[in-house]
Design a protein around this motif. Structure first.
Motif, short mmCIF file in Angstrom:
data_model
loop_
_atom_site.label_atom_id
_atom_site.label_comp_id
_atom_site.label_asym_id
_atom_site.label_seq_id
_atom_site.Cartn_x
_atom_site.Cartn_y
_atom_site.Cartn_z
N VAL A 1 -7.21 3.83 -0.43
CA VAL A 1 -5.78 3.53 -0.26
C VAL A 1 -4.96 4.38 -1.23
O VAL A 1 -3.92 4.94 -0.87
CB VAL A 1 -5.51 2.04 -0.47
CG1 VAL A 1 -4.01 1.76 -0.45
CG2 VAL A 1 -6.22 1.20 0.58
N THR A 2 -5.43 4.49 -2.46
CA THR A 2 -4.72 5.28 -3.46
C THR A 2 -4.65 6.75 -3.06
O THR A 2 -3.62 7.41 -3.25
CB THR A 2 -5.40 5.15 -4.83
OG1 THR A 2 -5.39 3.78 -5.24
CG2 THR A 2 -4.70 5.99 -5.88
N HIS B 1 3.27 1.68 -5.04
CA HIS B 1 2.31 1.42 -6.10
C HIS B 1 2.90 1.36 -7.50
O HIS B 1 2.24 0.91 -8.44
CB HIS B 1 1.21 2.50 -6.10
CG HIS B 1 0.29 2.44 -4.93
ND1 HIS B 1 -0.97 3.00 -4.95
CD2 HIS B 1 0.42 1.87 -3.71
CE1 HIS B 1 -1.56 2.81 -3.78
NE2 HIS B 1 -0.74 2.13 -3.01
N ALA C 1 0.81 -1.21 0.00
CA ALA C 1 0.00 0.00 0.00
C ALA C 1 0.85 1.26 0.00
O ALA C 1 0.33 2.35 -0.28
CB ALA C 1 -0.94 -0.01 1.20
N GLU D 1 -12.73 -7.83 -0.69
CA GLU D 1 -11.92 -6.79 -1.32
C GLU D 1 -11.96 -5.50 -0.51
O GLU D 1 -12.98 -5.14 0.06
CB GLU D 1 -12.43 -6.54 -2.74
CG GLU D 1 -11.57 -5.59 -3.56
CD GLU D 1 -12.00 -5.55 -5.01
OE1 GLU D 1 -12.35 -4.45 -5.46
OE2 GLU D 1 -12.00 -6.59 -5.66
N TRP E 1 -5.05 -6.05 0.21
CA TRP E 1 -4.90 -5.04 -0.85
C TRP E 1 -3.98 -5.58 -1.94
O TRP E 1 -4.23 -5.39 -3.14
CB TRP E 1 -4.33 -3.75 -0.26
CG TRP E 1 -4.14 -2.67 -1.29
CD1 TRP E 1 -5.05 -1.74 -1.69
CD2 TRP E 1 -2.96 -2.43 -2.08
NE1 TRP E 1 -4.52 -0.94 -2.69
CE2 TRP E 1 -3.24 -1.35 -2.94
CE3 TRP E 1 -1.70 -3.02 -2.14
CZ2 TRP E 1 -2.31 -0.85 -3.84
CZ3 TRP E 1 -0.77 -2.54 -3.04
CH2 TRP E 1 -1.07 -1.45 -3.88
N ASP F 1 -5.53 -8.41 -4.07
CA ASP F 1 -6.54 -7.90 -5.00
C ASP F 1 -5.95 -7.41 -6.32
O ASP F 1 -6.68 -7.24 -7.30
CB ASP F 1 -7.30 -6.73 -4.37
CG ASP F 1 -8.28 -7.16 -3.29
OD1 ASP F 1 -8.63 -8.35 -3.25
OD2 ASP F 1 -8.70 -6.29 -2.50
N GLN F 2 -4.65 -7.14 -6.36
CA GLN F 2 -4.05 -6.55 -7.56
C GLN F 2 -3.93 -7.58 -8.67
O GLN F 2 -3.35 -8.65 -8.49
CB GLN F 2 -2.68 -5.97 -7.24
CG GLN F 2 -2.66 -4.99 -6.09
CD GLN F 2 -3.66 -3.86 -6.23
OE1 GLN F 2 -3.83 -3.30 -7.32
NE2 GLN F 2 -4.33 -3.53 -5.14
N ASP G 1 -11.07 -1.17 0.09
CA ASP G 1 -11.38 0.09 -0.58
C ASP G 1 -10.11 0.62 -1.27
O ASP G 1 -9.30 1.32 -0.67
CB ASP G 1 -11.89 1.11 0.45
CG ASP G 1 -12.40 2.39 -0.19
OD1 ASP G 1 -12.01 2.68 -1.34
OD2 ASP G 1 -13.17 3.12 0.46
N HIS G 2 -9.97 0.30 -2.53
CA HIS G 2 -8.75 0.66 -3.25
C HIS G 2 -8.63 2.15 -3.50
O HIS G 2 -7.53 2.70 -3.45
CB HIS G 2 -8.69 -0.11 -4.57
CG HIS G 2 -8.47 -1.57 -4.38
ND1 HIS G 2 -7.22 -2.13 -4.34
CD2 HIS G 2 -9.35 -2.59 -4.17
CE1 HIS G 2 -7.32 -3.44 -4.14
NE2 HIS G 2 -8.60 -3.73 -4.03
#
Length: 325
Positions: A309-310, A181, A178, A303, A272, A275-276, A305-306
């Motif tokens: 996180v971004t 990226h 996280a 899953e 996280w 999930d990628q 909350d992407h």
């Protein structure tokens, strides 16, 4: 545990593996009985991918994994090791056929096997990834059944992209979490296209993403989170993913409300990664049985909350790491 196709490794592996650096050195001491217990506990939860290296504790990690293999007698266990960091100085010339064979002999003895499942070049100097003779020797080692497959462990995105071009590179191990990226942009898509497995390392940013640390947390003298805080011993990206400790603590507090009820911060961070798209296996470390079991349980989370996180990454973390690796 969910299994994913490892592409050129010609097998499926569980999405959560175990990194065994901490069984050797640099994370404080883990005694032998605890090390063997956590290895078995991880396997009991469905973990079948174990990552080690010949320099972790000068072979201690490999030897403990070898004892585990002998006790387990389980053909479903897959062990990835690494070579190259035994060089007293990291030079391109040191990655030679003579050294490869010597390192390979030592790892096979430590692990108690004739053929290593996977050998990874251990973050060598950048020019090594472009040398034909390096890959020729690795191909020879496959032909001789010294190794079943080979891959690379990298510091930089550019190194990963160079290795993926090679037709027999089976895996790329790269820092992905996280707080890191950049590999999502090119490395994961190109690896998936080529059938190259992605092994995500440093998934908890050296424990920062466990949510257990504060400004007052102290690390032992033999812990890299103390002696390598500024890259004094090896690439600083391996310690807290290169994120300044205080910045990481602030980011963790911003992420904490996103953790699902009943889950831990560490499990959230691992999920996280899982999930990628393109990730084959994530390899968190563990110092005891409870941590090993908790890490494996992350595979069962829903899953995360992407977008949130971004947003935290873009505001707090990106300026410190994105353009460096």
């Amino acid at each position: 545990m969910e299994k994913r196709n490892a592409g050129r490794l010609n097998r499926q592996v569980g999405v959560v593996g175990l990194r065994c650096w901490q069984l050797g050195a640099d994370w404080g001491e883990v005694d032998e009985s605890e090390a063997l217990a956590l290895l078995h506990a991880a396997a009991d939860t469905g973990v079948d991918f174990f990552d080690t290296a010949d320099v972790y504790g000068d072979g201690r990690s490999e030897s403990l994994v070898g004892r585990f293999l002998k006790e387990r007698k389980d053909d479903g266990v897959f062990v990835a090791t690494k070579m190259g960091r035994r060089l007293p100085a990291q030079t391109t010339e040191g990655y030679s056929r003579e050294n490869f064979l010597a390192w390979n002999d030592r790892s096979r003895r430590n692990l108690g096997v004739d053929t290593l499942d996977l050998v990874q070049l251990h973050c060598p100097p950048t020019p090594v990834y472009s040398r034909d003779e390096v890959y020729d020797t690795l191909d020879e080692m496959v032909e001789q059944q010294r190794i079943a497959a080979y891959g690379v462990s990298v510091e930089k995105v550019e190194e990963a992209l160079e290795a993926i071009k090679r037709p027999n590179v089976a895996s790329v191990q790269i820092i992905l979490n996280a707080f890191r990226h950049k590999p999502l942009e090119e490395v994961l898509p190109k690896a998936a296209e080529a059938g190259v497995a992605i092994i995500a390392r440093v998934p908890l940013a050296s424990g920062l993403l466990s949510g257990k640390y504060t400004e007052d947390t102290a690390f032992g003298a033999d812990d890299h989170r103390n002696y390598n805080r500024n890259g004094e011993a090896f690439d600083v990206g391996e310690t807290f993913s290169g994120v300044p400790f205080e910045v990481g603590l602030e980011a963790v507090e911003r992420l904490r409300p996103l953790v699902p009820q009943g889950a831990t911060m560490a499990q959230f961070a691992l999920r996280w990664i899982v999930d990628q798209a393109g990730v084959t296996v994530v390899i968190p470390g563990a110092r005891n049985v409870e941590q090993a079991k908790a890490n494996a349980a992350a595979a069962g989370l829903s899953e995360v909350d992407h977008a949130a996180v971004t947003a935290v990454y873009d505001e707090l973390i990106r300026p410190h790491v994105h353009d460096r690796w």
